[in-house]
Design an enzyme around this catalytic site. Structure first.
Site, PDB file in Angstrom:
ATOM      1  CE  LYS A  90      -3.074   2.497   3.893  1.00 14.71           C
ATOM      2  NZ  LYS A  90      -2.471   1.232   4.368  1.00 14.71           N
ATOM      3  CB  SER A  99      -0.940   0.016   1.206  1.00 14.39           C
ATOM      4  OG  SER A  99      -0.200   0.077   2.406  1.00 14.39           O
TER       5      SER A  99
END
Lengths: 210, 210
Positions: free
Chosen positions: B169, B131
């Site tokens: 993230k 990701s």
DNA sequence: CAGTGTAGAGAACGAATGGAGAACGTCAAC
DNA sequence: GTTGACGTTCTCCATTCGTTCTCTACACTG
């Protein structure tokens, strides 16, 4: 007549070098810094006074820390440990595609964990540019390079082109052709006759600081 | 740890180091902090006064907690128990988006150079998934995380969501909204109410092995 | 040969380490 | 309150250690 600048001192005598080697041995074995007596005994010497003179020459040469009553034992200075694998690798400069390696003015080393190294001699380069960005190597990253003159297809290499330019790319080799592949769609693969390419090493590790 | 002393302080003497090693042994064996008598007995010494001097040197070096009438026994300070593992950080497990941290069955540590660390307490996580691939963090990479509970917008964080899932993230925070941004076009940004997010740390380094 | 440099032994000095032990005050347990 | 454990400070003593110096031996060079 004492010249404090190590560069201007006369070269080390045979005995001074022998003392230095002995100290490096102990350092590699993680032995505590030896007293003059201990060091002398390990070298078959009986006189602290004589040994002291050799040690002081190493102190003047910047290789050994100065001793005194509170700083006992003969300690190597940082960097005098003779390339043992205590953690530091030479940082040879930076590599940007199509340019010579930009050597550093002052030699530097960089701590590199064992886990990121190869079996052979390694060095570190700083990456300039983004030709390998899709391989997760960003501008400013460090790459750990194992010195090798050959590589398998698909390995990432530091290659010397025409004995003057250096680049970091993935390599594909077939008879009569050598292709250097970037990992960035904005860059083109480059093809060369094999004799124009000299592999300097293979990338075995990478590090980044934020 | 020998070089932990600030510049200018003499290095620990042999006896001081022997005391420190003895304390580390006890620490590893989960023994309670020994009194001066106990420590002295275990080292063949008879005088609390003499031993006290060695212990105070370790206190001054920041390796041992100060004692007094109420704080009895000789305690190592945090981080002083790890002699030869000074470069190692705890590897807490792996992080894949949307899952709890997969803890390791056996505690591990990983050598991490100082250059990749933050100022505070750090730990290491292994990345699972892609990701964050466009940010140069690939599946299998290690990230060095500095334990922090707040972050600036744009920083890469390890965040706990709803007290159960963990993710790596980039974070953007505004009043009433907290967005976790992937770096992979195949993944969607996620938005949460701020109270659902708990920042566990901020990424300060990254490493990869080939 | 004399001069120079390297290298060793060993003596002497002063500082530092490191030990024992006594005395004092604090603290916790009873 | 009493007692014993414990940390702290101090004195005294022995040993170690780094430093400086002198003397000797050897090798090499002009």
């Amino acid at each position: 007549m004492e010249n404090v600048n190590p560069m201007g001192d006369p070269p080390l005598t045979r005995m001074q070098r022998a003392v230095l080697e002995r100290l490096r041995d102990g350092h590699r074995e993680r032995s505590p810094p030896p007293t003059l007596d201990e060091l002398g005994r390990s070298m078959g010497l009986k006189s602290r006074g004589s040994l002291h003179k050799h040690v002081q020459a190493l102190v003047r040469a910047g290789l050994v820390e100065a001793m005194d009553g509170r700083r006992r034992g003969v300690r190597l200075r940082d960097g005098a440990g003779d390339g043992d694998r205590a953690g530091a690798l030479p940082l040879l400069g930076s590599v940007a595609a199509g340019r010579p390696i930009e050597a550093l003015e002052v030699p530097e080393t960089l701590d590199v964990p064992e886990a990121l190294r190869g079996r052979g001699e390694c060095f570190v380069l700083r990456v300039r540019g983004d030709s390998m960005v899709d391989a997760g190597i960003l501008d400013g990253d460090w790459v750990v390079v194992e010195s090798r003159t050959s590589a398998r297809n698909g390995e990432m290499v530091v290659a010397l082109v025409d004995d003057e330019e250096v680049t970091l790319k993935r390599i594909e080799q077939s008879p009569g052709r050598c292709t250097l592949l970037p990992a960035n769609p904005a860059c083109e693969p480059m093809e060369y006759a094999p004799e124009r390419i000299r592999i300097q090493g293979v990338v075995v590790g990478q590090m980044r600081r934020y």
